[in-house]
Design a protein around this motif. Structure first.
Motif, PDB file in Angstrom:
ATOM      1  N   ARG C  14       0.823  -1.202   0.000  1.00  0.00           N
ATOM      2  CA  ARG C  14       0.000   0.000   0.000  1.00  0.00           C
ATOM      3  C   ARG C  14       0.856   1.251   0.000  1.00  0.00           C
ATOM      4  NH1 ARG C  14      -4.713  -1.046   4.322  1.00  0.00           N
ATOM      5  NH2 ARG C  14      -3.585   0.561   5.445  1.00  0.00           N
ATOM      6  N   ARG C  15       2.030   1.137   0.626  1.00  0.00           N
ATOM      7  CA  ARG C  15       2.849   2.338   0.718  1.00  0.00           C
ATOM      8  C   ARG C  15       4.073   2.247  -0.189  1.00  0.00           C
ATOM      9  NH1 ARG C  15       3.753   3.666   6.780  1.00  0.00           N
ATOM     10  NH2 ARG C  15       3.901   1.429   6.994  1.00  0.00           N
ATOM     11  N   HIS C 428      -0.203  -2.412  16.641  1.00  0.00           N
ATOM     12  CA  HIS C 428       0.314  -2.918  15.369  1.00  0.00           C
ATOM     13  C   HIS C 428       1.277  -1.950  14.723  1.00  0.00           C
ATOM     14  CE1 HIS C 428      -2.915  -0.289  13.914  1.00  0.00           C
ATOM     15  NE2 HIS C 428      -2.243  -0.236  12.799  1.00  0.00           N
ATOM     16  N   GLN C 429       1.359  -0.761  15.263  1.00  0.00           N
ATOM     17  CA  GLN C 429       2.291   0.214  14.707  1.00  0.00           C
ATOM     18  C   GLN C 429       3.614   0.218  15.478  1.00  0.00           C
ATOM     19  OE1 GLN C 429      -0.557   3.382  15.289  1.00  0.00           O
ATOM     20  NE2 GLN C 429      -0.823   3.631  13.079  1.00  0.00           N
ATOM     21  N   SER C 431       7.037  -2.018  17.129  1.00  0.00           N
ATOM     22  CA  SER C 431       7.838  -3.219  16.921  1.00  0.00           C
ATOM     23  C   SER C 431       7.728  -4.112  18.149  1.00  0.00           C
ATOM     24  CB  SER C 431       9.294  -2.826  16.697  1.00  0.00           C
ATOM     25  OG  SER C 431       9.858  -2.434  17.930  1.00  0.00           O
TER      26      SER C 431
END
Ligand SMILES: Nc1ncnc2c1ncn2[C@@H]1O[C@H](COP(=O)(O)OP(=O)(O)OP(=O)(O)O)[C@@H](O)[C@H]1O
Ligand SMILES: Nc1ncnc2c1ncn2[C@@H]1O[C@H](COP(=O)(O)OP(=O)(O)OP(=O)(O)O)[C@@H](O)[C@H]1O
Ligand SMILES: [Mg+2]
Ligand SMILES: [Mg+2]
Lengths: 296, 341, 543, 505
Positions: C14-15, C428-429, C431
């Motif tokens: 997506r990015r 989820h953002q 580590s």
């Protein structure tokens, strides 16, 4: 994955991680979803403003002008009583949205509570709920709705109630399953360690995580609710005349198709289809919006 | 095997409270229906005395709990009661109409599966592409229309305008004779009798109503197939299979698809009971002599025994359906009945 | 036999494009056993998938060369690749149970491969499959042929996976972390088996792992990967005893090993001296004859069968044992998330075992006993930001509000080394290491006296593990907490704990001071555990 | 021409025995086509060329001849010597007696209908010998003979029936419910409840000229759209009882018969128990507010006969007749202003779901028009099952639509059912002393009695003044025919298949 922490990137600062930005991102990512949200906005718009904007009074009959084909003065033609179909279709938006949204909201709330409690507590409560849901599901759902409306009378609130009842099992099942798999999850235990009572854990920690899949269900059910109301109308158990409602218009108009007055059923049918279509397509987008894991 | 049969037995036991629930709810529901069957069936120009007499003969003068006990007692002896409007035992009536509904429903589901499953697989192998989006839009469009509307439009176009479809007059045009009844399914009975002309006639009648219902069921099946295939294709064992050099057909169908089948079968079960409900409307449009139209008629005239019988029959069907699903589960999934599933 | 030159692999996401492998080169000779080590995400798996051309959708080899036995793997037609896969090069994966088709008999899965490559006909497939199962030393191979994966243990599943991989006599075996998820004793058995088979068949092999011990034990040559490039390569002895690249050094240092201190796991420049701490004499938590019996479907499961031990004020106790021995059950009972079947838990003399776990969340002692969970990802609510997660116990247990609450959260973040701009991210953002820090910050937020750590580093890379372990050691010194440290890794326990309790089958088999138990184990089980652990190499210059 | 003819209808036949409790109206056609009565009505050709029954003419069916005694109390029938049942046995007076006994004994609708002709007890019937049957009346009535020509007193093969009678079921209702045993023109070859009935011609039929078509299939097709498609495409030859709209439109493509139904009116009922309707000005205001023409055009598509705007003076005794009211909002407003409710009131307007096709548009137009007067109405759709109870039995609907039709075509018969207190179709709870006496006096009085006409005219006057029922229009029975002929209209509103013929198209 490195342990050294990165400063926020430029891109991140620009879009931020706010809910609005996220929504915009989800919409931009999938054109079909964006389209469905645009259509939804259109329906909301017609529900709010429609009655003020339509060219004719939707209830105004005009026997001299009955069954006119679509024309410039009557975009969608007129019905057997000479009422303007376009005005009726637009004005009906509000009622149809009210029916579907409140039916879904009702089943959402009841189903969530039942499912969450059963999924969290387990044991006999769970067994009882499951049997209860099985019992509802064992009825052919449309016939159950028919029965309820027939028994209680065909008012709008009873149509909503019947639609809600037949949808409860879907929500309860879903929530039960989602809660059940998270009952022993690490974050649940952590929430308990943080001093939350069971109710708080359930309500504020576990349940919100069931939202994403429920959004898909909600969108499907919004559509079903309208179809259900339409089906009830076809059997003669719909909302009362002369209230305009898509289902009743399609159901009544359907009998005019063969005689050539196609516009009576086609336009409300088209609107109904577009609405159901919109709701169904919105599902994935809604899910992505309520799912923080989709945020980047 | 013992594990499976005990799991199945467990399922049957679980069905008992469901059936009891259905009996109670349907009894209450019918009594809550408006309208007085006695008045209805006393007919035109009835006097108060004749209405009372009808009420007595229907047993409706007794208090509700007593009526319920009588009903349950009859039920336990396998007696579903007598439909007042048709004057025939409900059981006979259902038995003669159920095959019609089932034949229609099953044909619709088979048709739907034949289209939706490959579509779902296709979409899952190309997620995010325009093919995927097109599938999504197509199947969603199908589920967005009220079935009665689709049905009438199909009749209008294919029968009235184009004249391709046969006249929408139920299961068989009157030029044919019903095949000798064995299963009640015309297609099967005609095939057994070797009467291919009738078979073809019955098939022709089935096409439009089955298509109407199938259009309605494409979406859930295709969506579920797609989702299940996506997760199966992302599973480790598919990677193992590919790394072992298995052919794409084997990987797609032998490995991914068979695993994806489980949720699809569950969905099929749900769709089936959903379609049985939707039948009510389609049967009306196509003059299909199934139990859906029977139920509507019965409901409209407050024919208690008939409504109760119908609901009970459907509930039994639902229970049997669930057993069948469990059975297919246990055939597809060896883990069935163990704690690892 | 295999030559890789400047291989680059990228994924479309997506990015934009993600460069997973940024140009790596290495050769593999016939019969050679190559190891690829490196941290999570360094591109180890992607490299091997690229060789097999089984990259996920969106992944593609951008440039470079990969030549196997004269065949250009990059250009070969898909049909030819299918011939190569399984017959020339085959792979085994981590998590063996998931790697097998759950609804197909293992024998049939073997047959699929045998017949795909023409190694068997319909008639003799079964015999050949059983043969292949026998080759991986599965006992009662003929019966196992009929088994489904769920009927086999993890170790047996991995043997089946190996049998599938080796069924067609490939020349090259790629093993991608083949033992993660397996018990340490099983790990040894599996690795020995693979090694024997590879040697016996004179195959080449590539072992992908993040465990330097494993790599040095089973490989002839090792390449170290970081961020998609190879930073160093060499023979294990040379490479580890004398690492040239800073990253290799860091990796080697971070691997727990005999004789290392907790600070020596960190890069040299970060080894600040540890603050001293005192261990009191009075018991803080006395576990007395604790038992737990679950009501399973097929009769009762005796998870914990009467264990007793004591944690003193300020002391760190390690609880070790293999999977399923009852470690988590024990810690759940101590932290009062689970009610014991019988026994006592005396917290500073008060028997908290009597208080039902349901109500314990409102008990004043709740604040005093906290826990850090095994899986950081699972233990953070995916819908809550790091800030919300850390603030939660503060709000509930200490009643902090508003600005004070914010300050305290920032303070805790600083204490655990979590940059404050990460506080508003969702799990989820973050580590793995960052999530572990959030978990620790949350646990120490209400100022507990006893912290239970259930394998807090099991899901982390070695270098992050090193940082987390040091963080725990620092916190312990600063806040004077007692730890109950649950782990299956004796080497880690040795670093952090004063006292160790070894469990097996729900019972304590051995307990004592860490040094005593580790150096002179009395119980055979303890000895087995100790020998099964691969010995990590030590740097010559190691402190 | 093929010897098979297919008719479709939207109604469902639920029994083959009219006498059974619960038998619906659609099932009466079996009594007509498969059974015979002693006598039947003759036929006449209407102005539009269509054929209708003729109430004034009685013709033999099973009876060869009949004679009425001078005191009018005894009617003696001679049976046709060649009349036989399907099983070949002769039709005897004994069979007729058994059948009549049955009709007066089973209760419910058959007995009520028999009572209308003064036939109440079995001892009124006597089988003198095989061919002679006597009916004795308690008092002479003009309705007695016509009442023997309605579907109810049909003649059953009593030997067969008795074989299947039981102690619990002395009239063999269980058996005859599914297996007719008659002497009629058509045997029932097959009946699939809810789907179709198949008639097979009985070649020895003595009741009339032998029908032309050997096999007639009547199919039930619930969807009117489907029925229309079928008849238009010529896949069926007769579509019975089609909606007015289809009738209006199909007339250009196929032959459509629209016969105003004898002695039947669609009316607006004003319930006297509802207080505002006790005010004559309110009732009249409503009568003037109704948009009759619009209703007739939109609800009936101009089919049937208008019943508004008639003359004030009553010259004849024909019925239904036009009321003196017509749509005049000015007058309506004046009248309402003069009433006790000058600002209007609220009232539910009730209609039946089953009859929605005409009731709904009618109700909507009335609602709109009354709205302009200030009378607020909410349309209440009552499910079919509840409708009879609410409107006729409990008579609790203040403002409603209603459509009674009398089988026996005399005004007094209509008044008896619809205007006399307590009777079923008097849904308005109307009571007027004069009407009560006049109705009782005229009911059995011969129509050529000199006193008859003045009394009837007086009844009309009162009814139009008191307005418990405001007539709207006389509905039509619409039948579309494609490649067939011989359709005849009957007061019982059922398809008499005996006269139908196929036409080569
Ligand atoms: N399907 C994919 N799409 C996008 N990026 C991917 C995909 N698969 C892998 N990557 C990226 O490629 C990089 C290398 O991944 P790889 O799986 O090779 O790591 P690894 O060294 O095997 O780590 P681990 O030890 O965790 O298995 C990672 O940064 C990962 O994010
Ligand atoms: N809820 C439960 N019901 C039944 N048995 C259970 C339950 N929880 C755990 N067990 C059993 O109790 C035993 C001990 O489990 P526990 O989770 O404490 O092991 P562990 O030592 O933490 O293992 P691991 O290293 O895999 O985490 C196991 O055999 C497990 O199968
Ligand atoms: Mg990897
Ligand atoms: Mg554990």
């Amino acid at each position: 994955m490195s342990d050294t922490t990165l400063p926020p990137t430029v891109a991140e600062r620009k879009t931020g991680s706010g809910a609005l930005a996220h929504t915009i991102y989800v919409l931009r990512e999938n054109p079909v979803t964006a389209l469905s949200f645009a259509m939804f906005a259109f329906f909301i718009g017609s529900a709010l403003l429609g009655p003020a904007l339509v060219p004719y009074d939707p209830l105004q009959t005009n026997a001299a002008n009955a069954l006119q084909a679509p024309s410039w003065s009557h975009w969608f033609g007129t019905d057997n009583l000479g009422r303007d179909v376009f005005s009726r279709v637009i004005v009906a938006t509000r009622l149809d949205l009210i029916i579907s949204v409140s039916a879904v909201a009702l089943s959402f709330v009841i189903g969530s509570v039942l499912g969450a409690v059963a999924g969290y507590r387990g044991g006999w409560l769970d067994v009882v709920l499951n049997r209860f849901l099985d019992t509802i599901m064992a009825f052919p759902l449309f016939v159950l709705a028919m029965g309820i409306v027939a028994a209680l009378g065909n008012s709008i609130s009873n149509i909503i109630l019947a639609t809600a009842i037949i949808n409860i099992p879907f929500y309860a099942r879903l929530v039960r399953a989602e809660v059940n798999i998270r009952r022993e999850a690490g974050f649940t235990l952590a929430a308990k360690l943080a001093g939350n009572s069971d109710t708080r854990v359930l309500a504020f920690h576990i349940f919100p995580n069931a939202l994403p899949p429920m959004m898909v269900q909600v969108s499907l059910n919004l559509g079903w609710a309208i179809l259900n109301a339409a089906g009830l109308s076809f059997i003669g158990l719909g909302v009362r005349p002369p209230t305009p409602e898509w289902g009743i218009m399609v159901a009544e108009g359907a009998n005019f198709i063969v005689s050539g007055e196609w516009w009576l059923a086609l336009f409300p049918g088209l609107w109904l289809m577009l609405a159901v279509f919109t709701f169904n397509l919105m599902g994935d987008g809604l899910r992505d919006i309520v799912d923080p894991r989709r945020r980047t | 095997m013992a594990r499976r049969s005990s799991a199945t037995l467990n399922r049957i036991l679980q069905a008992i409270p469901v059936l009891i629930g259905v009996v109670v709810i349907s009894f209450i529901l019918t009594r809550a229906l408006p309208g007085d069957p006695a008045v209805q069936f006393a007919g035109a120009a009835a006097t108060p005395e004749s209405i009372e007499e009808v009420r007595r003969s229907l047993g409706l003068d007794k208090p509700l709990p007593e009526q319920f006990l009588i009903y349950v007692g009859d039920l336990l002896q396998g007696d579903l009661g007598q439909s007042v409007s048709t004057g025939r035992p409900v059981a006979t009536e259902l038995a003669s109409r159920l095959p019609a509904s089932l034949e229609l429903t099953l044909s619709a589901l088979i048709l739907s599966c034949l289209i939706a499953v490959p579509l779902g697989v296709l979409a899952a192998t190309r997620p995010g592409t325009w093919i995927d989006q097109l599938c999504r839009i197509l199947v969603t469009a199908g589920v967005s229309l009220p079935t009665f509307f689709t049905g009438i439009v199909l009749i209008y176009v294919f029968y009235y305008l184009l004249g391709i479809a046969p006249s929408p007059l139920g299961r068989l045009d009157f030029v044919y004779l019903d095949p000798p009844r064995i299963t009640g399914f015309f297609l099967i009975d005609a095939a057994i009798a070797g009467d291919w002309e009738t078979w073809f006639g019955a098939l022709k009648q089935l096409v439009l109503p089955a298509t109407t219902l199938a259009l309605f069921t494409l979406a859930p099946i295709a969506r579920m197939t797609r989702a299940a295939m996506l997760s199966a294709l992302a599973a480790d064992y598919v990677r193992t299979a590919r790394a072992a050099g298995l052919g794409p057909g084997m990987v797609l169908y032998g490995y991914a698809f068979r695993n994806a089948l489980l949720p699809v079968v569950t969905t099929l079960g749900m769709v089936f009971s959903f379609v049985l409900g939707a039948n009510v409307l389609v049967e009306k449009v196509f003059a299909w002599p199934g139990i859906g139209s029977y139920a509507v008629e019965a409901l409209v005239v407050s024919d208690y025994a008939a409504v109760q019988g119908f609901v009970l029959a459907m509930a039994l069907l639902f229970v049997i359906l669930n057993l069948l699903i469990d059975l297919s589960y246990s055939l597809i999934d060896p883990r069935f009945g163990t704690s690892s599933k | 036999m295999l030559t890789i030159k400047d291989l680059k692999v990228a994924f479309k996401t997506r990015r934009g494009d993600v460069q997973a492998v940024k140009g790596i080169s290495f050769d593999l000779a016939k019969g050679e056993r190559l190891g690829i080590v490196g941290e999570s995400g360094s591109g180890k798996s992607v490299t091997s998938y690229a060789l097999m051309r089984i990259l996920d959708a969106g992944g593609r080899i951008k440039s470079g060369e990969a030549v196997y036995d004269g065949i250009d793997l990059k250009q070969a037609a898909e049909r030819d690749m299918r011939e190569i896969r399984g017959r020339e090069i085959s792979m085994i994966f981590q998590n063996p149970r998931a790697a097998l088709n759950p609804i197909r008999k293992v024998g049939h899965q073997l047959e699929d491969v045998l017949r795909q490559h023409g190694r068997a006909t319909r008639q003799n497939a079964k015999a050949k499959a059983i043969e292949a199962l026998e080759a991986v030393k599965i006992n009662e191979a003929a019966e196992r042929y009929e088994a489904y994966p769920f009927e086999l243990s993890g170790g047996m599943c991995q043997r089946v996976v190996i049998a599938i991989a080796l069924a067609c006599d490939p020349k090259l075996l790629i093993a991608d972390e083949p033992t993660t998820g397996l018990d340490i004793t099983t790990q040894k058995a599996v690795m020995d088996l693979v090694d024997d088979l590879v040697r016996a068949r004179e195959m080449s092999s590539i072992l992908i792992t993040h465990d330097l011990g494993l790599a040095s034990e089973y490989c002839d040559r090792i390449v170290v990967m970081k961020d998609g490039v190879i930073v160093e390569e060499g023979r294990p002895a040379d490479l580890f005893s004398n690492p040239r690249h800073a990253y290799t050094r860091k990796l080697v240092d971070a691997t727990p090993r005999r004789g290392a201190s907790i600070r020596s796991l960190l890069p040299e420049d970060q080894r600040a001296p540890l603050a001293a701490r005192t261990i009191g004499n009075s018991p803080m938590m006395e576990v007395v004859n604790l038992t737990k019996t679950y009501q399973g479907k097929s009769g009762p499961v005796y998870a914990v069968k009467g264990i007793s031990f004591t944690i003193r004020e300020g002391e760190s106790v390690g609880l070790v044992g293999e999977s399923g021995c009852g470690k988590s059950t024990t810690s759940s009972m101590i932290v009062r998330l689970l009610d014991p079947t019988s026994g006592h838990l005396l917290f500073r003399g008060e028997d908290i075992a009597k208080l039902p776990s349901e109500n314990f969340s409102r008990h004043p002692l709740r604040q005093k006993i906290q826990m850090v969970f095994q899986d950081a990802t699972d233990s953070l609510n995916p819908r809550h930001t790091a800030r919300q997660s850390i603030a939660e116990p503060l709000k509930r247990l200490t009643g902090l509000k508003g600005a004070h609450l914010g300050e305290r959260v920032e303070e805790l973040a600083a204490l655990t080394g979590l940059p404050s701009h990460l506080l508003d991210r969702f799990p989820h953002q973050l580590s793995g290491g960052q999530k572990a820090r959030v978990g620790i910050a949350r646990a120490i937020a209400p100022d507990p006296d006893l912290l239970i750590l259930d394998e807090p580093t099991a899901a982390l890379d070695v270098s992050i593990q090193a940082v987390v372990l040091n963080l725990l050691a620092d916190l312990r010194a600063r806040l004077g907490m007692s730890y109950l440290f649950v782990s299956h890794d004796l080497n880690v326990v040795r670093l952090l704990c004063d006292h160790v309790v070894v469990m097996k089958g729900g019972k304590v088999v051995e307990a004592g001071a860490v040094e005593t138990v580790m150096d002179t184990p009395q119980n055979p089980y303890t000895r087995e555990l100790l020998t099964a652990a691969p010995q990590a190499p030590a740097r010559k210059t190691a402190a | 021409a093929s010897d098979t003819l297919v008719a479709v209808t939207g109604q469902t036949i639920n029994s083959l025995d009219l006498h059974r409790t619960g038998t619906n109206r659609a099932s009466y056609q079996v009594a007509i086509n498969s059974y015979d009565r002693l006598i039947t009505f003759g036929s006449k050709t209407l102005e539009d060329g269509s054929v209708s029954f003729d109430y004034s003419k009685l013709e033999p069916e099973l009876a060869e001849s009949w004679a009425i005694s001078d005191d009018g109390l005894t009617i003696t029938f001679k049976l046709k010597p060649n009349a036989v049942f399907w099983d070949g046995s002769k039709v005897t007076a004994e069979d007729v007696k058994w059948s009549f006994d049955r009709a007066v004994s089973v209760g419910g609708f058959p007995s009520t209908q028999m009572k209308a002709g003064g036939l109440v007890r079995p001892d009124q019937f006597e089988a003198v010998d095989d061919a002679t049957f006597v009916v004795k009346l308690d008092k002479p009535s003009k309705l007695s003979l016509p009442d023997l020509a309605v579907p109810v007193p049909f003649v059953i093969n009593s030997k067969v029936a008795k074989e299947h009678a039981t102690a619990d079921d002395p009239w063999a209702t269980e058996y005859l419910h599914t297996t007719p045993a008659g002497s009629g023109a058509y045997k029932v070859a097959r009946w699939d409840s809810g789907q179709q009935i198949v008639y097979e011609r009985f070649d020895e039929w003595a009741g009339g000229p032998l029908p032309k078509v050997r096999r007639i299939i009547v199919r039930e097709v619930p969807s009117p759209a489907t029925r229309r498609a079928l008849i238009e495409r010529g896949d069926v030859q007769v579509s019975f009882d089609i909606p007015d709209k289809d009738a209006a439109e199909l007339a250009e493509k196929v032959k459509v018969y629209s016969t105003p139904i004898a002695n039947t009116m669609h009316v607006v009922g004003l319930n006297y128990t509802f207080e505002p309707f006790q005010d004559p000005n309110v009732r009249k205001a409503i009568a003037y507010a109704i948009p009759y023409k619009d209703i007739f055009d939109t609800a009936a598509y101009g089919r049937g006969a208008p019943l508004w705007g008639g003359s004030e003076t009553i010259e004849d005794t024909s019925w239904p007749r036009k009321s003196p009211y017509s749509h005049d909002m000015e007058k309506a407003k004046e009248l309402l202003a003069a009433s006790a409710y000058p600002d209007g009131f609220e009232v539910p307007l009730s209609i039946s779901t089953d009859l929605a096709s005409w009731m709904e548009p009618t109700a909507l137009l009335i609602q709109e028009s009354l709205g302009k007067l200030g009378i607020k109405t909410e349309i209440e759709k009552i499910p079919g099952a509840n409708w009879r109870t609410a409107v006729l039995v409990e008579k609790r609907l203040p403002l409603h639509l209603e459509n009674f039709g009398g089988w026996l075509d005399t005004p007094d018969y209509y008044f008896f059912w619809a205007y006399q207190e307590g009777n079923l179709f008097n849904s308005s709870n109307y009571r007027n002393e004069e009407i009560e006496t006049l109705t009782s006096e005229t009911l059995h009085m011969a129509q050529d009695d000199p006193e008859y006409a003045p009394k009837i005219k007086r009844m009309f006057e009162i009814a139009m003044e008191d307005l418990p029922r405001i007539p709207l229009y006389q509905p039509a029975l619409n039948v579309a025919v494609n490649s067939a002929d011989g359709y005849e209209f009957w007061f019982h509103r059922q398809l008499d298949v005996r006269s139908l013929t196929n036409v080569e198209s």
